[in-house]
Design an enzyme around this catalytic site. Structure first.
Site, short mmCIF file in Angstrom:
data_model
loop_
_atom_site.label_atom_id
_atom_site.label_comp_id
_atom_site.label_asym_id
_atom_site.label_seq_id
_atom_site.Cartn_x
_atom_site.Cartn_y
_atom_site.Cartn_z
N ASN A 1 -2.28 -0.03 6.58
CA ASN A 1 -1.80 -1.29 7.17
C ASN A 1 -0.87 -2.07 6.22
OD1 ASN A 1 -3.76 -2.13 5.45
ND2 ASN A 1 -4.88 -3.39 6.91
N ARG B 1 2.17 -6.78 8.58
CA ARG B 1 1.42 -5.64 9.12
C ARG B 1 1.97 -5.20 10.48
NH1 ARG B 1 -4.58 -7.41 6.86
NH2 ARG B 1 -4.54 -6.09 5.00
N PHE C 1 -15.41 3.38 7.02
CA PHE C 1 -14.02 3.72 6.68
C PHE C 1 -13.76 3.81 5.18
CE2 PHE C 1 -14.28 -0.93 7.34
CZ PHE C 1 -13.79 -1.41 6.12
N HIS D 1 -2.11 -5.47 1.19
CA HIS D 1 -3.39 -6.15 0.93
C HIS D 1 -3.12 -7.62 0.64
CE1 HIS D 1 -7.29 -7.03 -0.98
NE2 HIS D 1 -6.59 -7.68 -1.88
N THR E 1 -5.94 -7.45 10.14
CA THR E 1 -6.23 -6.15 9.51
C THR E 1 -5.77 -5.00 10.40
OG1 THR E 1 -8.20 -7.16 8.54
CG2 THR E 1 -8.10 -4.75 8.53
N ARG F 1 -2.35 -14.70 4.05
CA ARG F 1 -3.08 -13.98 5.10
C ARG F 1 -2.35 -14.15 6.45
NH1 ARG F 1 -7.42 -10.46 3.64
NH2 ARG F 1 -7.84 -10.58 5.87
N TYR G 1 -12.37 -1.67 -4.08
CA TYR G 1 -12.90 -1.91 -2.73
C TYR G 1 -14.43 -1.78 -2.67
CZ TYR G 1 -8.24 -2.07 -0.58
OH TYR G 1 -6.98 -2.45 -0.20
N GLU H 1 -8.96 -10.21 -8.44
CA GLU H 1 -8.06 -9.09 -8.16
C GLU H 1 -6.82 -9.14 -9.04
OE1 GLU H 1 -9.62 -8.77 -3.54
OE2 GLU H 1 -7.57 -9.40 -3.89
N LYS I 1 0.82 -1.21 0.00
CA LYS I 1 0.00 0.00 0.00
C LYS I 1 0.87 1.27 0.00
CE LYS I 1 -3.96 -2.30 2.17
NZ LYS I 1 -5.09 -2.14 3.12
P1 IDP Z 1 -8.24 -7.01 4.97
O1 IDP Z 1 -7.39 -6.05 4.17
O2 IDP Z 1 -7.50 -7.54 6.16
O3 IDP Z 1 -8.86 -8.11 4.13
P2 IDP Z 1 -10.86 -5.76 4.98
O4 IDP Z 1 -11.90 -5.97 6.04
O5 IDP Z 1 -11.08 -6.42 3.66
O6 IDP Z 1 -9.44 -6.17 5.61
O7 IDP Z 1 -10.74 -4.19 4.78
C1 IDP Z 1 -10.03 -3.66 3.68
C2 IDP Z 1 -9.09 -2.58 4.18
O8 IDP Z 1 -9.88 -1.52 4.72
C3 IDP Z 1 -8.16 -2.99 5.33
O9 IDP Z 1 -6.96 -3.60 4.88
C4 IDP Z 1 -7.90 -1.67 6.01
O10 IDP Z 1 -6.88 -0.93 5.35
C5 IDP Z 1 -9.21 -0.95 5.84
N1 IDP Z 1 -10.06 -1.11 7.02
C6 IDP Z 1 -10.75 -2.20 7.40
N2 IDP Z 1 -11.40 -2.01 8.56
C7 IDP Z 1 -11.10 -0.74 8.93
C8 IDP Z 1 -11.48 0.07 10.06
O11 IDP Z 1 -12.23 -0.35 10.95
N3 IDP Z 1 -10.96 1.34 10.10
C9 IDP Z 1 -10.14 1.83 9.13
N4 IDP Z 1 -9.78 1.10 8.05
C10 IDP Z 1 -10.24 -0.16 7.96
MG MG Z 2 -10.18 -7.91 2.55
#
Ligand code: IDP
Ligand code: MG
Length: 146
Positions: free
Chosen positions: A114, A104, A59, A117, A93, A87, A51, A128, A11
């Protein structure tokens, strides 16, 4: 049968902080083969498309604004059990909840920023990968590895 492919992006925050090299090392040391790789930058609209599944989340705007804020490194990765193993390698996350040694935990600066991805299913890995690469850009490499 699980597929041997996953999709990842380093990212914008991790790219800005000069962590590309460290992160690529972690990925290769964990046994993944980089089958396709490129630097690109998403527009706000492209990030919203990528997304789209999160469009109703609180968010979402912050996420797509951040993800379009600078270059990313997009990759297709190959390994047995790629989606699940990747993962595990990236961690939770929320970096505060990510295990020690995960990408992360090491390189994230917040839940939004974070670091990386990782696809959450074989189906999304396929979608993707196709979002960023033409099939012929990775298929030949995967045939070599297989
Ligand atoms: P992932 O990347 O671990 O699969 P997802 O739930 O798919 O997590 O969310 C996509 C991205 O959105 C996350 O990697 C993170 O950058 C962001 N994100 C997810 N949940 C939150 C949150 O509660 N606050 C801020 N950003 C979030
Ligand atoms: Mg995800």
């Amino acid at each position: 049968m699980s597929s041997n492919k996953t999709f990842t992006m380093i990212k914008p925050g991790a790219v800005r902080n000069k962590h590309i090299g460290h992160i690529l090392s972690k990925i290769e040391e964990a046994g993944f083969t980089i089958a396709a790789i490129k630097t690109t930058q998403m527009s706000l609209q492209v990030a919203a498309e990528f997304y789209a599944v999160h469009k109703d989340k609180p968010f979402f705007q912050e996420l797509i604004s951040f993800m379009s804020s600078g270059p990313i490194i997009a990759m297709v990765l190959l390994k047995d059990n790629a989606v699940e193993d990747f993962r595990k390698l990236i961690g939770a996350t929320d970096p505060d909840k990510a295990e020690e040694g995960t990408i992360r935990k090491l390189f994230a600066t917040s839940k939004t920023a974070n670091a990386i991805h990782g696809s959450d299913s074989d189906e999304n890995a396929e979608k993707e990968s196709a979002f960023f690469f033409a099939r012929q850009e990775w298929l030949r490499s995967s045939e070599v590895v297989l």
